[in-house]
Design a protein around this motif. Sequence first.
Motif, PDB file in Angstrom:
ATOM      1  N   TYR A 148      38.095  31.412  29.218  1.00  0.00           N
ATOM      2  CA  TYR A 148      38.059  32.826  29.605  1.00  0.00           C
ATOM      3  C   TYR A 148      36.970  32.993  30.657  1.00  0.00           C
ATOM      4  N   THR A 149      36.965  34.155  31.284  1.00  0.00           N
ATOM      5  CA  THR A 149      35.974  34.390  32.327  1.00  0.00           C
ATOM      6  C   THR A 149      34.579  34.268  31.714  1.00  0.00           C
ATOM      7  N   GLY A 150      33.781  33.417  32.267  1.00  0.00           N
ATOM      8  CA  GLY A 150      32.414  33.252  31.776  1.00  0.00           C
ATOM      9  C   GLY A 150      32.276  32.210  30.688  1.00  0.00           C
TER      10      GLY A 150
ATOM     11  N   HIS B 286      34.863  43.516  27.413  1.00  0.00           N
ATOM     12  CA  HIS B 286      35.867  42.633  28.003  1.00  0.00           C
ATOM     13  C   HIS B 286      37.201  42.845  27.282  1.00  0.00           C
TER      14      HIS B 286
ATOM     15  N   ASN C  62      46.966  41.191  36.166  1.00  0.00           N
ATOM     16  CA  ASN C  62      46.986  39.734  36.367  1.00  0.00           C
ATOM     17  C   ASN C  62      48.389  39.160  36.489  1.00  0.00           C
TER      18      ASN C  62
ATOM     19  N   ASN D 226      39.690  42.871  39.646  1.00  0.00           N
ATOM     20  CA  ASN D 226      38.405  43.425  39.245  1.00  0.00           C
ATOM     21  C   ASN D 226      38.648  44.618  38.332  1.00  0.00           C
TER      22      ASN D 226
ATOM     23  N   SER E 269      42.135  39.027  44.064  1.00  0.00           N
ATOM     24  CA  SER E 269      40.997  39.088  43.156  1.00  0.00           C
ATOM     25  C   SER E 269      41.155  40.290  42.248  1.00  0.00           C
TER      26      SER E 269
ATOM     27  N   GLU F 184      43.550  36.704  28.483  1.00  0.00           N
ATOM     28  CA  GLU F 184      43.797  35.470  29.234  1.00  0.00           C
ATOM     29  C   GLU F 184      45.278  35.085  29.171  1.00  0.00           C
TER      30      GLU F 184
END
Length: 843
Positions: free
Chosen positions: A342-344, A398, A575, A674, A672, A402
């Motif tokens: 996952y992000t991060g 968050h 996404n 956001n 991208s 995903e």
Amino acid sequence: MIYILPGLASPSTYNTTQLTFTSCNHVTTICPVKCYLKWWLLVQCGSASACLVPPLPLHHQPMVNKSSTSSTSRSGLRSLNLQANSPTNPQAKTPSSPGILSPKVSTSLLNSPLNDSIGSNSSKKAPKKKSHCPCGRSSSGKDWLVLCCRQDCKQQWHTSCANLKGANSLTQPQVEALTKQWQCPWCFTLSYPKPGSHASILNESSLLENTLSSALIQNISESLEAAIKSKIPAIDTASIESRLESLTKEILDFKEHSVLLPQQQENDRPDFLFKRPPIPIPPPERRVLVTPEGPFEHYQEDYLPSDQLASLTDLLGYLKSSADFVPEKGHSVKLYGEPYNYTGSRSSVTDPIPEELSKIIDKLAVDLCLSDRPNSVLINYYPDSSRLQSHESYLAMHSDDEGSILPDSKIVTLSIGASRKVIFQPKHSGSEPQTTELTTNHNSLYVMSRASQNWFKHGVPATDADEIDERFSVTFRSLHQQFKRSMLVIGDSNTKDIQFGSGTGKVGKSFPGKRTKASKVVHIDPQSCIGYANVFIMCGTNDLRCDYIKSKSDIQAVVEQLKDKLSEIKQLCPNTKLFVIPVMPSRIRQMNLNIELYNELVDQMLMAHFPEIWFEGIYNFLDHQDMLSVKLTRENDKIHLNVKGIAKLVTYMKICVLNREKYESRNLMSVSINQGSAHQNTVPNTLLCFELKVIKIMSAPAPNPKSQMAEAYVQKHRIPELFENMTAALIHSQPENAKKFMIKYLETLKEYRDEKGSYPAMFTDANMTAVFGMLDVTNKGYISMEQYRSALKTLGVKKYNARPDGCEKDQISLPTFMTEAEEAAITSIMSSQPFSKAFPEVE
Ligand SMILES: O=C(O)CCC(=O)C(=O)O
Ligand SMILES: [Fe+2]
């Protein structure tokens, strides 16, 4: 080699002319030679070949000549032919050769043909009598008189006037040797005229042009300036300048963001190729979406029985002491089972799920009726305030959205240790988001749906308490890496027969997904897209039936409906990669007119509002009359695809997914994301050239013999398939040099045809049918296992399913063969090695 560079000259300027000598192509000396003789002596002493361009009279152009000679001597020297009469040599008084005259000897009087062309100074001096030197004076016996050998000239010259001073110190034989073919300065010209394309001529003319135009511009601007100054007393030049600056910037920006090809290329492109607007218009504004469900489904306390709780607590204690947790922002994590990226996330390594957790999963699956057993466990550790300051213990807001999480699955969280608040906020509420708080106590459980992740975000806020105890949250998820390539097909009856899963006639396990029904555009459910990596919308046929469409505005209304649906999908699933499939033409001409217009309008709408949505061509489903191919249509049915048509459609969708995946992974279109808003991006021209625009679907024109011949040719040589294949390969590989790539591709095909090489690993139904047909000569409808293996080999497939459907009976049907071949090809593409071998990158 000797080069002699003459300048403009009149006889009076000869003395200053410079001769440049080069030897072995190197300039060895630049020698101011005051006479031809000196030059001659130098050349005679040296061994170099030479070329002499004597100083020319003014009417000749200066030039450089690299060649050796017209009348050449042994050494390649252009001879000077002197006629001399040595004043110091008595023998010289009797001319030893017709060209040598004593200064006193007079020859016939002839007018010089060149007199007029000599400069005015010279012409004044030039005598009319050729028996005299043009200087008109006597040499007083000091100079030889030399005679020009040209029949139409025969002018005599003093050696000094002809720049031949040194000749007077020569002996008679030396002078004789020199004077055989001497031409006087008036007559001597190079035998090689300067070519019209000579750089100097071009330079001269462009210099002249530039000078003239600069002078003109200067004149104009000066007169304008003067006029402005006299008429307009004061202009705010600063504001004009700043406006100019901003205009320049705008132009640059426009150029940068413009994706249109230059006009010429645009015109060169075939009509069926995609166009994009120069500057993408932002999508319709974000709107308030009403959440269909709460942020979490279920909260339960005292969940685990004491024995399971004890063994879980032991495991957590052990992890803590063995420093197995990987620190992340505000907490640490430990992963088990299927990797969860996952992000991060910072932990890429996972261990198998330990027994204690496995047992808990069993219990969860039963208690919560989970259709998909969780296969990935992520433990979050929020340390107590002795290890971490309270304000440093948190989990940022968050969503667990995903691509690898199964769309219809649940995300289950067990809390162990201190009570902490978990907060939830809606993502699309428009105004200030309303926060929902859930206090999670020790041994409690809360359940979120995967779908809720697209509506809400959640997090564990830091506390302002001075002291906090540690807390663990053990989270369970159902993941599958293949879900990154998942597909949702939203469509009408033409998509009804698409079956997901593996096996004959199915989409295949590499592309998990589902099909949902939308008979008309208005029935498209944006929420159904949640969790799918790729969404295909194939709907509209029913909206465009002739009974419903009375005017163009009816069609426009359907386009508007689609726009609204897309806008909602984009907002809800930023996404997700969206594909709109143009409405497939039918075999009903009147309806095709509606379809043609609709596709055209959808194309425009997408270009304007959603340039990132792919609107792919469906031309290869059509026959030469742009109607749905009869081969792909059900019998007695003018609209629906038959089994072959469906198989083709599925293949087409899979290729779309792969192409886009590769396209995006190469950062050609870096969308991208956001916080739920996808930034528009432009598509590079090179790629756009190969994107296919929906073909113009025309009502069938009356067949004419020429078009029939063309059609027959195209069919015979399988041109559409060739192009389809090549385009797919091109988009897939996206080489730097598309032209070279295509050449290479065609060469590979040729090699294949000549049975020398391997066939590229991406092929069409036609390829597969052809190979199958070659083996099934008696048209039984199946081939043997042995033939199956060799057919796949022929197609260049190395890894394939060794036990396809029908292998027990040794009968492999065409659909099975096609599915397996394609699956194998796609696997080979994804593992990329055989594919890249088949399509070597061309430098
Ligand atoms: O600690 C919690 O309750 C939240 C955990 C969570 O959101 C996550 O792991 O994604
Ligand atoms: Fe989470």
